[in-house]
Design a protein around this motif. Structure first.
Motif, PDB file in Angstrom:
ATOM      1  N   ILE A   1     111.690  96.484  13.320  1.00  0.00           N
ATOM      2  CA  ILE A   1     111.953  96.272  14.751  1.00  0.00           C
ATOM      3  C   ILE A   1     111.604  94.836  15.157  1.00  0.00           C
ATOM      4  O   ILE A   1     112.372  94.163  15.845  1.00  0.00           O
ATOM      5  CB  ILE A   1     111.139  97.280  15.585  1.00  0.00           C
ATOM      6  CG1 ILE A   1     111.655  98.701  15.336  1.00  0.00           C
ATOM      7  CG2 ILE A   1     111.228  96.937  17.067  1.00  0.00           C
ATOM      8  CD1 ILE A   1     110.813  99.767  15.962  1.00  0.00           C
ATOM      9  N   THR A   2     110.435  94.366  14.689  1.00  0.00           N
ATOM     10  CA  THR A   2     110.003  93.012  15.043  1.00  0.00           C
ATOM     11  C   THR A   2     110.960  91.957  14.506  1.00  0.00           C
ATOM     12  O   THR A   2     111.367  91.033  15.231  1.00  0.00           O
ATOM     13  CB  THR A   2     108.584  92.751  14.501  1.00  0.00           C
ATOM     14  OG1 THR A   2     107.693  93.755  14.986  1.00  0.00           O
ATOM     15  CG2 THR A   2     108.086  91.377  14.928  1.00  0.00           C
ATOM     16  N   MET A   3     111.346  92.082  13.234  1.00  0.00           N
ATOM     17  CA  MET A   3     112.247  91.088  12.630  1.00  0.00           C
ATOM     18  C   MET A   3     113.628  91.127  13.271  1.00  0.00           C
ATOM     19  O   MET A   3     114.276  90.096  13.439  1.00  0.00           O
ATOM     20  CB  MET A   3     112.359  91.329  11.124  1.00  0.00           C
ATOM     21  CG  MET A   3     111.042  91.167  10.368  1.00  0.00           C
ATOM     22  SD  MET A   3     110.307  89.530  10.584  1.00  0.00           S
ATOM     23  CE  MET A   3     111.438  88.537   9.623  1.00  0.00           C
ATOM     24  N   THR A   4     114.056  92.336  13.654  1.00  0.00           N
ATOM     25  CA  THR A   4     115.356  92.440  14.326  1.00  0.00           C
ATOM     26  C   THR A   4     115.331  91.732  15.673  1.00  0.00           C
ATOM     27  O   THR A   4     116.276  91.003  16.028  1.00  0.00           O
ATOM     28  CB  THR A   4     115.734  93.915  14.518  1.00  0.00           C
ATOM     29  OG1 THR A   4     115.783  94.563  13.239  1.00  0.00           O
ATOM     30  CG2 THR A   4     117.093  94.043  15.190  1.00  0.00           C
ATOM     31  N   MET A   5     114.247  91.909  16.408  1.00  0.00           N
ATOM     32  CA  MET A   5     114.130  91.249  17.698  1.00  0.00           C
ATOM     33  C   MET A   5     114.073  89.732  17.545  1.00  0.00           C
ATOM     34  O   MET A   5     114.698  88.991  18.311  1.00  0.00           O
ATOM     35  CB  MET A   5     112.870  91.758  18.418  1.00  0.00           C
ATOM     36  CG  MET A   5     112.920  93.233  18.796  1.00  0.00           C
ATOM     37  SD  MET A   5     114.293  93.619  19.913  1.00  0.00           S
ATOM     38  CE  MET A   5     113.811  92.703  21.359  1.00  0.00           C
ATOM     39  N   ILE A   6     113.304  89.274  16.539  1.00  0.00           N
ATOM     40  CA  ILE A   6     113.213  87.828  16.322  1.00  0.00           C
ATOM     41  C   ILE A   6     114.568  87.264  15.906  1.00  0.00           C
ATOM     42  O   ILE A   6     114.985  86.189  16.365  1.00  0.00           O
ATOM     43  CB  ILE A   6     112.145  87.519  15.249  1.00  0.00           C
ATOM     44  CG1 ILE A   6     110.757  87.916  15.747  1.00  0.00           C
ATOM     45  CG2 ILE A   6     112.157  86.034  14.886  1.00  0.00           C
ATOM     46  CD1 ILE A   6     109.663  87.760  14.710  1.00  0.00           C
ATOM     47  N   LEU A   7     115.280  87.988  15.038  1.00  0.00           N
ATOM     48  CA  LEU A   7     116.603  87.535  14.600  1.00  0.00           C
ATOM     49  C   LEU A   7     117.575  87.475  15.762  1.00  0.00           C
ATOM     50  O   LEU A   7     118.358  86.519  15.894  1.00  0.00           O
ATOM     51  CB  LEU A   7     117.124  88.467  13.502  1.00  0.00           C
ATOM     52  CG  LEU A   7     118.461  88.075  12.860  1.00  0.00           C
ATOM     53  CD1 LEU A   7     118.348  86.701  12.209  1.00  0.00           C
ATOM     54  CD2 LEU A   7     118.885  89.109  11.829  1.00  0.00           C
TER      55      LEU A   7
ATOM     56  N   LEU B   1     110.053  79.650  11.448  1.00  0.00           N
ATOM     57  CA  LEU B   1     109.294  80.535  12.329  1.00  0.00           C
ATOM     58  C   LEU B   1     109.623  81.996  12.071  1.00  0.00           C
ATOM     59  O   LEU B   1     108.737  82.863  12.139  1.00  0.00           O
ATOM     60  CB  LEU B   1     109.589  80.181  13.793  1.00  0.00           C
ATOM     61  CG  LEU B   1     109.033  78.846  14.289  1.00  0.00           C
ATOM     62  CD1 LEU B   1     109.464  78.592  15.731  1.00  0.00           C
ATOM     63  CD2 LEU B   1     107.510  78.816  14.192  1.00  0.00           C
ATOM     64  N   PHE B   2     110.881  82.285  11.773  1.00  0.00           N
ATOM     65  CA  PHE B   2     111.298  83.654  11.460  1.00  0.00           C
ATOM     66  C   PHE B   2     110.535  84.186  10.245  1.00  0.00           C
ATOM     67  O   PHE B   2     110.023  85.311  10.253  1.00  0.00           O
ATOM     68  CB  PHE B   2     112.812  83.667  11.195  1.00  0.00           C
ATOM     69  CG  PHE B   2     113.355  85.005  10.790  1.00  0.00           C
ATOM     70  CD1 PHE B   2     113.557  85.996  11.729  1.00  0.00           C
ATOM     71  CD2 PHE B   2     113.656  85.267   9.463  1.00  0.00           C
ATOM     72  CE1 PHE B   2     114.058  87.236  11.350  1.00  0.00           C
ATOM     73  CE2 PHE B   2     114.157  86.497   9.081  1.00  0.00           C
ATOM     74  CZ  PHE B   2     114.356  87.491  10.030  1.00  0.00           C
ATOM     75  N   ILE B   3     110.430  83.364   9.214  1.00  0.00           N
ATOM     76  CA  ILE B   3     109.708  83.778   8.004  1.00  0.00           C
ATOM     77  C   ILE B   3     108.216  83.943   8.295  1.00  0.00           C
ATOM     78  O   ILE B   3     107.597  84.946   7.909  1.00  0.00           O
ATOM     79  CB  ILE B   3     109.939  82.760   6.875  1.00  0.00           C
ATOM     80  CG1 ILE B   3     111.430  82.734   6.481  1.00  0.00           C
ATOM     81  CG2 ILE B   3     109.085  83.092   5.651  1.00  0.00           C
ATOM     82  CD1 ILE B   3     111.787  81.630   5.509  1.00  0.00           C
ATOM     83  N   LEU B   4     107.621  82.958   9.004  1.00  0.00           N
ATOM     84  CA  LEU B   4     106.189  83.024   9.296  1.00  0.00           C
ATOM     85  C   LEU B   4     105.855  84.204  10.205  1.00  0.00           C
ATOM     86  O   LEU B   4     104.856  84.910   9.984  1.00  0.00           O
ATOM     87  CB  LEU B   4     105.736  81.718   9.949  1.00  0.00           C
ATOM     88  CG  LEU B   4     105.788  80.464   9.060  1.00  0.00           C
ATOM     89  CD1 LEU B   4     105.389  79.229   9.853  1.00  0.00           C
ATOM     90  CD2 LEU B   4     104.883  80.625   7.844  1.00  0.00           C
ATOM     91  N   PHE B   5     106.697  84.419  11.216  1.00  0.00           N
ATOM     92  CA  PHE B   5     106.459  85.552  12.106  1.00  0.00           C
ATOM     93  C   PHE B   5     106.601  86.876  11.371  1.00  0.00           C
ATOM     94  O   PHE B   5     105.882  87.834  11.651  1.00  0.00           O
ATOM     95  CB  PHE B   5     107.424  85.506  13.294  1.00  0.00           C
ATOM     96  CG  PHE B   5     107.067  84.478  14.325  1.00  0.00           C
ATOM     97  CD1 PHE B   5     105.782  83.975  14.401  1.00  0.00           C
ATOM     98  CD2 PHE B   5     108.003  84.005  15.218  1.00  0.00           C
ATOM     99  CE1 PHE B   5     105.432  83.017  15.335  1.00  0.00           C
ATOM    100  CE2 PHE B   5     107.673  83.054  16.164  1.00  0.00           C
ATOM    101  CZ  PHE B   5     106.379  82.558  16.224  1.00  0.00           C
ATOM    102  N   GLY B   6     107.558  86.932  10.441  1.00  0.00           N
ATOM    103  CA  GLY B   6     107.734  88.160   9.668  1.00  0.00           C
ATOM    104  C   GLY B   6     106.502  88.479   8.831  1.00  0.00           C
ATOM    105  O   GLY B   6     106.017  89.624   8.817  1.00  0.00           O
TER     106      GLY B   6
END
Length: 418
Positions: A135-141, A18-23
């Protein structure tokens, strides 16, 4: 593998995916939104240029304003409709070449057509896209890390009642008069599980005690009529008015009654061992016990013309003393009963094992069945076949490893522990 570990592995895999797909989705969506905004700004600039031409009947001067580059060129044929294109390195801002987006459309002044090209670099979009992406990837991580910590500590805590139930079951014994207790849980599934387990263990304990009582009563009731029959047969055999054939029949009946009595006692002993009624265990000096047991059988071996050898080293085994005595009695009796005149018995003891070898049948026994109940070799089937079965059951409750092997004309019975 524990359930929580299995769950965390699947959870980690899904979260990573999901992290990869959301990114990727975040990057694409942000880029598309910013490009749409850029295209709208170019269209607004086109409307302003068209308004300027219609008002002043003149072309706007080539200029750079707010990163908008406007240029004109005369053409013989106008474009059908405005169109957008990418340009690579053709836009110069502050002396640097940039890739950008251009909008091309046509205007007319008098009888002359002109193409007006409005350009804007994508540098700002790239920076904004990277910032939003970061910012988005940091929040997801951070969300994934928080979920992992929650799974590790909170879910582990939720499963504590389950492991408490397992520990209670681990300590459950059928011969224990106290009922097993399970800790109460406010989780409905665990509470239902504990209620069912409480019912199962309670019923199992009741049935065990009923079976134990029946077995003991049955064995006791069997012994009384068997003893009466045997005493009556003793009286008959001692009388002189029987023929040889009648005496032989009485002897066979007496032998059958004796065997039946021994079978009843052996089955009762097996039941007691299987029900763990010999639970008291302690460290026993096996070397001393072996020497004492050999001295008890020494006279029997001498009368049977059987020689023996004994080799022991100081060794201790943790088990019930009564079961150890039964074990050695059965092994020594087995080695004596199935031996032959002029035969030998070798007994050896080291730190973690005891070995008893004896002569006997000139062929190997079935190594897979020799310790099972009612197994009899083809050579000698005059006994009930429970001796080695009792030995096997003692080994199970005492954590010993029995083994059988036939080599060099000797039957080896070995028992190992740690």
């Amino acid at each position: 593998m524990k359930l929580i570990v299995h769950y965390n592995r699947h959870n980690f895999f899904i979260l990573t995916l999901l992290f990869i797909l959301f990114g990727i989705a975040s990057y694409k969506l942000t880029k598309n939104v910013l490009l749409n905004e850029l295209d709208e700004s170019l269209e607004d600039a086109m409307d302003r240029v068209n308004g300027y031409v219609q008002t002043y009947h003149a072309l706007p001067a080539p200029t750079t304003y707010d990163n908008l580059l406007i240029s004109t060129e005369p053409v013989s044929h106008p474009v059908d409709k405005p169109y957008l294109t990418y340009v690579n390195g053709d836009i110069t801002v502050k002396g640097k070449k940039h890739i950008g987006r251009t909008l091309t459309f046509s205007v007319s002044l008098g009888r002359q057509y002109y193409n007006i090209i409005i350009s804007r670099p994508l540098e700002g979009i790239k920076h904004i896209t990277k910032a939003v992406m970061l910012i988005t990837m940091t929040m997801i991580l951070l969300l994934i890390v928080v979920l992992a910590l929650v799974n590790r500590f909170v879910v582990s805590r939720l499963w504590r009642p389950f492991y408490g139930t397992l520990n209670s079951l681990k300590n459950f014994r059928l011969n224990n008069t106290d009922a097993v207790e399970f800790k109460k849980s406010n989780i409905e599934e665990f509470s239902i599980m504990n209620e069912h387990l409480q019912l199962v263990t309670s019923n199992a304990t009741k049935e065990y005690h009923l079976l134990k009582e029946f077995t003991e009563n049955a064995s006791h009731e069997f012994q009384t009529p068997l003893a009466i029959i045997r005493s009556k047969l003793d009286v008959l055999i001692q009388q002189d008015n029987f023929t040889e054939e009648q005496t032989a029949v009485l002897a066979e009946a007496y032998s059958a009654v004796t065997r039946l009595s021994g079978l009843s006692q052996s089955l009762l002993l097996l039941t007691k061992i299987e029900n763990n009624q010999f639970s008291d265990q302690r460290e026993i000096p096996l070397h001393d016990v072996l020497q004492q047991k050999v001295s008890q059988f020494e006279e029997i071996w001498k009368d049977s013309d059987i020689s023996y050898s004994l080799q022991v080293y100081p060794s201790f085994v943790k088990m019930n003393a009564d079961l150890l005595d039964i074990l050695l009695n059965n092994l020594f009796s087995n080695a004596t009963r199935h031996n032959r005149p002029g035969g030998v018995i070798h007994i050896s003891l080291d730190n973690t094992s005891v070995h008893i070898a004896n002569t006997g049948a000139y062929e190997a026994l079935d190594g897979e069945k020799v310790f099972f109940r009612f197994y009899k070799s083809a050579v000698n089937n005059a006994y009930n076949g429970l001796g080695l079965s009792i030995v096997r059951q003692i080994c199970i409750v005492s954590h010993l490893s029995p083994a059988y092997e036939y080599k060099n004309g000797l039957h080896y019975f070995s028992f190992h522990w740690q």
